[in-house]
Design a protein around this motif. Sequence first.
Motif, short mmCIF file in Angstrom:
data_model
loop_
_atom_site.label_atom_id
_atom_site.label_comp_id
_atom_site.label_asym_id
_atom_site.label_seq_id
_atom_site.Cartn_x
_atom_site.Cartn_y
_atom_site.Cartn_z
N TRP A 76 0.83 -1.21 0.00
CA TRP A 76 0.00 0.00 0.00
C TRP A 76 0.86 1.25 0.00
O TRP A 76 0.66 2.18 -0.80
CB TRP A 76 -0.93 -0.06 1.20
N LEU A 77 1.86 1.31 0.86
CA LEU A 77 2.72 2.50 0.94
C LEU A 77 3.58 2.64 -0.32
O LEU A 77 3.79 3.76 -0.80
CB LEU A 77 3.61 2.42 2.18
N ALA A 78 4.06 1.52 -0.85
CA ALA A 78 4.84 1.59 -2.08
C ALA A 78 4.00 2.12 -3.24
O ALA A 78 4.48 2.94 -4.04
CB ALA A 78 5.41 0.21 -2.42
N SER A 79 2.76 1.66 -3.34
CA SER A 79 1.89 2.14 -4.42
C SER A 79 1.59 3.62 -4.25
O SER A 79 1.52 4.36 -5.24
CB SER A 79 0.59 1.33 -4.45
N LEU A 80 1.42 4.07 -3.02
CA LEU A 80 1.17 5.49 -2.79
C LEU A 80 2.38 6.33 -3.20
O LEU A 80 2.24 7.35 -3.89
CB LEU A 80 0.85 5.74 -1.31
N MET A 81 3.57 5.91 -2.77
CA MET A 81 4.76 6.70 -3.07
C MET A 81 5.01 6.79 -4.58
O MET A 81 5.38 7.86 -5.09
CB MET A 81 5.98 6.08 -2.39
N MET A 214 2.16 11.92 4.22
CA MET A 214 1.27 10.92 3.62
C MET A 214 1.57 9.52 4.14
O MET A 214 0.66 8.75 4.45
CB MET A 214 1.41 10.97 2.10
N LEU A 215 2.85 9.18 4.24
CA LEU A 215 3.23 7.85 4.70
C LEU A 215 2.78 7.60 6.14
O LEU A 215 2.32 6.52 6.48
CB LEU A 215 4.75 7.68 4.60
N ILE A 216 2.91 8.61 7.00
CA ILE A 216 2.50 8.45 8.40
C ILE A 216 1.01 8.17 8.50
O ILE A 216 0.57 7.21 9.15
CB ILE A 216 2.88 9.70 9.21
N LEU A 217 0.21 8.99 7.83
CA LEU A 217 -1.25 8.82 7.92
C LEU A 217 -1.70 7.54 7.20
O LEU A 217 -2.60 6.85 7.68
CB LEU A 217 -1.95 10.03 7.33
N ALA A 218 -1.07 7.24 6.07
CA ALA A 218 -1.45 6.03 5.34
C ALA A 218 -1.08 4.77 6.13
O ALA A 218 -1.81 3.78 6.11
CB ALA A 218 -0.77 6.00 3.97
N PHE A 219 0.06 4.80 6.82
CA PHE A 219 0.43 3.66 7.66
C PHE A 219 -0.58 3.48 8.79
O PHE A 219 -1.00 2.36 9.09
CB PHE A 219 1.83 3.86 8.24
N ALA A 220 -0.95 4.59 9.43
CA ALA A 220 -1.93 4.51 10.52
C ALA A 220 -3.25 3.93 10.03
O ALA A 220 -3.87 3.09 10.69
CB ALA A 220 -2.13 5.88 11.13
N THR A 221 -3.69 4.37 8.86
CA THR A 221 -4.95 3.87 8.30
C THR A 221 -4.82 2.41 7.87
O THR A 221 -5.70 1.58 8.16
CB THR A 221 -5.36 4.72 7.09
N GLY A 222 -3.73 2.08 7.19
CA GLY A 222 -3.56 0.72 6.69
C GLY A 222 -3.41 -0.32 7.77
O GLY A 222 -3.93 -1.43 7.67
N SER A 223 -2.69 0.02 8.84
CA SER A 223 -2.47 -0.95 9.91
C SER A 223 -3.76 -1.25 10.69
O SER A 223 -3.83 -2.26 11.39
CB SER A 223 -1.39 -0.44 10.87
#
Length: 291
Positions: A76-81, A214-223
Amino acid sequence: MTVVRDRRSGKAGYVFVAGYVVLLLAFGVLPTLYALWLSFSNSRSQLVGFGNFTRTFADYRFAAAFANILVYVVIWLASLMILVVGLALLLHGRMRRTGAVLRFAYYLPGALAGAASVVLWLILLDPAASPVGFLLRTFGWTSLATVVQPGHLPVLFTVIAFWTGAGGWIIVMYGALNNIPGELLEAARIDGAGVFRTAVSIQLPMLRKWIAYMLILAFATGSQLFVEPQLVSTASFGVIPEGWSPNQLSYLYAFQAGDFNGAAALAVDLLALGLVCAALVVFRSGLFERE
């Protein structure tokens, strides 16, 4: 008069912030403190130290749930970046004429609630009901159960999450790109820098803090993934285990076993993991450093 005006504006600021602070305390800080208390105590409100953590860690579902969510979050994070930043750069550069239409198109899927998005994708992924069922059948997927096999889930959930939430981040990155001084980009063009060189040497470094945010919030949401695997588990009639993600496992502890202390321990595990990863991103990216 200036001093009086400054004092009034300062008081107005406190009034505006007060509402957020109240909501933060009521729905953020206090529940977190209560979860911490539950995680270190038992059902009789007696302190048990790390007993709940060791007990849930020994659960055979614990490692699998966290491994599942780790694989999903990495994809998920790789696709976002890659895709979000790439699409934002294209939108800012090559697609300026159609920018307004594309920004609307990117943001539109986010208007759907998470559960509605999953239901829509369940229909699309069911070869018997999907308008693209013939494509699914070419891969040998003849039923929903064959599509949503456990090994496919991290990628499927990434597609659903990207379709639902990436549009908002594309708009954020596009706005950040608009804040880059035009004179700087023009100077790069005069120096002979092409589109790729300009992106790598100027635009991406200036987007560093936005990408970190973006990575911080996306990690929080994804986890904290819950709705997607829960609905897929129900729709597949048990093909996917009910404890596929840590949040699902926490739900099972709380509402099937009545073990709220164990559920709180799992929640604190996710909190600690999120804080550690956020701290790493903050310090490595210099998110709060002044430039």
